[in-house]
Design a protein around this motif. Structure first.
Motif, PDB file in Angstrom:
ATOM      1  N   THR A 185       0.841  -1.185   0.000  1.00 45.83           N
ATOM      2  CA  THR A 185       0.000   0.000   0.000  1.00 45.83           C
ATOM      3  C   THR A 185       0.876   1.235   0.000  1.00 45.83           C
ATOM      4  O   THR A 185       1.831   1.327   0.773  1.00 45.83           O
ATOM      5  CB  THR A 185      -0.921   0.023   1.241  1.00 45.83           C
ATOM      6  N   LEU A 186       0.579   2.161  -0.882  1.00 40.96           N
ATOM      7  CA  LEU A 186       1.259   3.450  -0.922  1.00 40.96           C
ATOM      8  C   LEU A 186       0.378   4.473  -0.220  1.00 40.96           C
ATOM      9  O   LEU A 186      -0.830   4.507  -0.441  1.00 40.96           O
ATOM     10  CB  LEU A 186       1.493   3.891  -2.368  1.00 40.96           C
ATOM     11  N   THR A 187       0.972   5.301   0.621  1.00 43.58           N
ATOM     12  CA  THR A 187       0.216   6.315   1.343  1.00 43.58           C
ATOM     13  C   THR A 187       0.647   7.704   0.876  1.00 43.58           C
ATOM     14  O   THR A 187       1.820   8.058   0.973  1.00 43.58           O
ATOM     15  CB  THR A 187       0.447   6.180   2.865  1.00 43.58           C
ATOM     16  N   PHE A 188      -0.295   8.439   0.352  1.00 45.96           N
ATOM     17  CA  PHE A 188      -0.038   9.797  -0.116  1.00 45.96           C
ATOM     18  C   PHE A 188      -0.644  10.780   0.885  1.00 45.96           C
ATOM     19  O   PHE A 188      -1.733  10.565   1.395  1.00 45.96           O
ATOM     20  CB  PHE A 188      -0.666  10.017  -1.494  1.00 45.96           C
ATOM     21  N   THR A 189       0.064  11.883   1.147  1.00 47.20           N
ATOM     22  CA  THR A 189      -0.426  12.881   2.092  1.00 47.20           C
ATOM     23  C   THR A 189      -1.315  13.920   1.419  1.00 47.20           C
ATOM     24  O   THR A 189      -1.969  14.704   2.096  1.00 47.20           O
ATOM     25  CB  THR A 189       0.744  13.605   2.772  1.00 47.20           C
ATOM     26  N   GLY A 190      -1.311  13.950   0.079  1.00 41.91           N
ATOM     27  CA  GLY A 190      -2.134  14.913  -0.640  1.00 41.91           C
ATOM     28  C   GLY A 190      -1.374  16.130  -1.113  1.00 41.91           C
ATOM     29  O   GLY A 190      -1.956  17.073  -1.643  1.00 41.91           O
TER      30      GLY A 190
END
Length: 100
Positions: free
Chosen positions: A23-28
């Motif tokens: 899973t890749l987590t992007f902060t926006g």
């Protein structure tokens, strides 16, 4: 965003590469990037370039975005040809070739 890899012309499971998922987590933040790592298996086979497919979206749902990874071979082969001598006209010549 979930990701997973699957075979294209390359074979997963450690033959050509090791399957990857996570899973890749992007902060926006605009322009933000994330990296996935796919481990390529080094062998001594001379092969054409091969590929694997990357799926992005929900795991198990290949309706998201896709990418294509290309494995470029790092092995090579050459042929050694020694000098030959032909005795007589119409003689049969046997020439040994050595693959290196």
């Amino acid at each position: 965003m979930d990701y997973t890899t699957t075979a294209g012309s390359a074979t997963g499971g450690g033959t050509d590469y090791t399957d990857a998922a996570g899973t890749l987590t992007f902060t926006g933040t605009a322009g933000e990037t994330q990296t996935i790592t796919v481990t390529i298996t080094d062998d001594v086979l001379v092969e054409a370039s091969e590929s694997y497919i990357e799926y992005y979206g929900r795991l198990g749902d290949h309706c998201g975005h896709t990418g294509l990874g290309t494995i470029t071979d790092n092995d090579s082969a050459s042929i050694s040809i020694n000098d030959m001598t032909v005795d007589g006209e119409g003689a049969l010549v046997r020439q040994p070739l050595r693959l290196r």
